[in-house]
Design a protein around this motif. Structure first.
Motif, PDB file in Angstrom:
ATOM      1  N   THR A 176       0.801  -1.224   0.000  1.00 43.86           N
ATOM      2  CA  THR A 176       0.000   0.000   0.000  1.00 43.86           C
ATOM      3  C   THR A 176       0.832   1.270   0.000  1.00 43.86           C
ATOM      4  O   THR A 176       0.317   2.334  -0.318  1.00 43.86           O
ATOM      5  CB  THR A 176      -0.915   0.036   1.245  1.00 43.86           C
ATOM      6  N   GLY A 177       2.103   1.194   0.386  1.00 40.22           N
ATOM      7  CA  GLY A 177       2.946   2.380   0.485  1.00 40.22           C
ATOM      8  C   GLY A 177       2.724   3.150   1.772  1.00 40.22           C
ATOM      9  O   GLY A 177       3.132   4.302   1.896  1.00 40.22           O
ATOM     10  N   ASP A 178       2.092   2.526   2.760  1.00 34.22           N
ATOM     11  CA  ASP A 178       1.800   3.196   4.025  1.00 34.22           C
ATOM     12  C   ASP A 178       2.977   3.107   4.994  1.00 34.22           C
ATOM     13  O   ASP A 178       3.709   2.125   5.007  1.00 34.22           O
ATOM     14  CB  ASP A 178       0.571   2.565   4.712  1.00 34.22           C
ATOM     15  N   TYR A 179       3.105   4.149   5.823  1.00 35.17           N
ATOM     16  CA  TYR A 179       4.084   4.183   6.898  1.00 35.17           C
ATOM     17  C   TYR A 179       3.638   3.215   7.994  1.00 35.17           C
ATOM     18  O   TYR A 179       2.479   3.232   8.409  1.00 35.17           O
ATOM     19  CB  TYR A 179       4.171   5.618   7.432  1.00 35.17           C
ATOM     20  N   LEU A 180       4.545   2.343   8.449  1.00 34.57           N
ATOM     21  CA  LEU A 180       4.199   1.374   9.485  1.00 34.57           C
ATOM     22  C   LEU A 180       4.848   1.681  10.830  1.00 34.57           C
ATOM     23  O   LEU A 180       4.359   1.221  11.856  1.00 34.57           O
ATOM     24  CB  LEU A 180       4.608  -0.036   9.054  1.00 34.57           C
ATOM     25  N   GLY A 181       5.961   2.407  10.837  1.00 37.78           N
ATOM     26  CA  GLY A 181       6.608   2.722  12.104  1.00 37.78           C
ATOM     27  C   GLY A 181       8.058   3.095  11.907  1.00 37.78           C
ATOM     28  O   GLY A 181       8.632   2.944  10.834  1.00 37.78           O
ATOM     29  N   ARG A 182       8.649   3.589  12.993  1.00 37.86           N
ATOM     30  CA  ARG A 182      10.073   3.939  13.007  1.00 37.86           C
ATOM     31  C   ARG A 182      10.898   2.698  13.275  1.00 37.86           C
ATOM     32  O   ARG A 182      10.476   1.791  13.972  1.00 37.86           O
ATOM     33  CB  ARG A 182      10.353   4.938  14.141  1.00 37.86           C
ATOM     34  N   VAL A 183      12.127   2.708  12.763  1.00 41.83           N
ATOM     35  CA  VAL A 183      13.066   1.623  13.031  1.00 41.83           C
ATOM     36  C   VAL A 183      14.298   2.242  13.674  1.00 41.83           C
ATOM     37  O   VAL A 183      14.862   3.198  13.162  1.00 41.83           O
ATOM     38  CB  VAL A 183      13.470   0.890  11.734  1.00 41.83           C
ATOM     39  N   SER A 184      14.707   1.693  14.854  1.00 37.02           N
ATOM     40  CA  SER A 184      15.869   2.285  15.503  1.00 37.02           C
ATOM     41  C   SER A 184      17.154   1.622  15.080  1.00 37.02           C
ATOM     42  O   SER A 184      17.237   0.599  14.543  1.00 37.02           O
ATOM     43  CB  SER A 184      15.763   2.205  17.003  1.00 37.02           C
TER      44      SER A 184
END
Length: 186
Positions: free
Chosen positions: A178-186
């Motif tokens: 979908t091209g959606d943002y899922l979260g930050r990655v540290s």
């Protein structure tokens, strides 16, 4: 030639010279009349979805589709060059076959390429990939994660919507379907 008893999810059929992937199927035995198989088929090349019904025992043509993991190497003009990790063969794949997956492809990334008679049919990526934000407007004091979103450009050049607090250089997980943002990655 196979019969309708061989229809399963994921089987690729050759109908009128086009390849169709079985998305859903259902064997139906009504109380009156003969049994039949109801299918939902997706065109491998165009993505068009159609419903087809076959009488039980009807002959169908099943195609062999080889799905293998390839490593994406680089872009050569309009083509994307993939390498088979086991044989080191390089395969050029046209931009139309790669489709929307081009928005999430990074060099040296692994992707599944489906081949039929050594012709690439489509490219599948993992459900999500980690990309770095190369440009986004700076966040302002008071921006919180529950607020709105802003556009951000990731390292492939694709633009996604991210929360207001994210900054340039942040790595994010993006859904490839979908091209959606899922979260930050540290």
């Amino acid at each position: 030639m196979a019969s309708t008893a061989d229809i399963r999810n994921g089987v690729v059929l050759n109908l009128d010279g086009a390849l169709w992937n079985v998305v859903e199927f259902q064997h139906v035995k009504p109380g009156k009349g003969g049994a039949f198989v109801r299918t939902k088929l997706k065109n491998v090349v165009t993505g068009k979805v159609v419903d087809r019904t076959y009488n039980a025992g009807a002959k169908i043509e099943v195609e062999n589709v080889d799905r293998r993991d390839f490593q994406y190497l680089y872009r050569d003009g309009e083509d994307f060059v993939f390498m088979d990790a086991s044989t080191y063969d390089q395969v050029p794949v046209t931009a139309t076959v790669v489709g929307d997956a081009a928005n999430f492809l990074l060099e040296n990334q692994t992707a599944t390429v489906a081949m039929n008679n050594d012709i690439p049919l489509y490219v599948e990526l993992p459900a999500s990939v980690v990309l770095e934000i190369t440009y986004t407007e700076p966040g302002l004091q008071g921006d919180r994660s529950t607020g709105g979103t802003k556009p951000a450009t990731v390292e492939t050049g694709y633009q996604i919507q991210v929360p207001l607090f994210l900054e340039t250089g942040t790595k994010v997980k993006v859904d490839t379907r979908t091209g959606d943002y899922l979260g930050r990655v540290s």
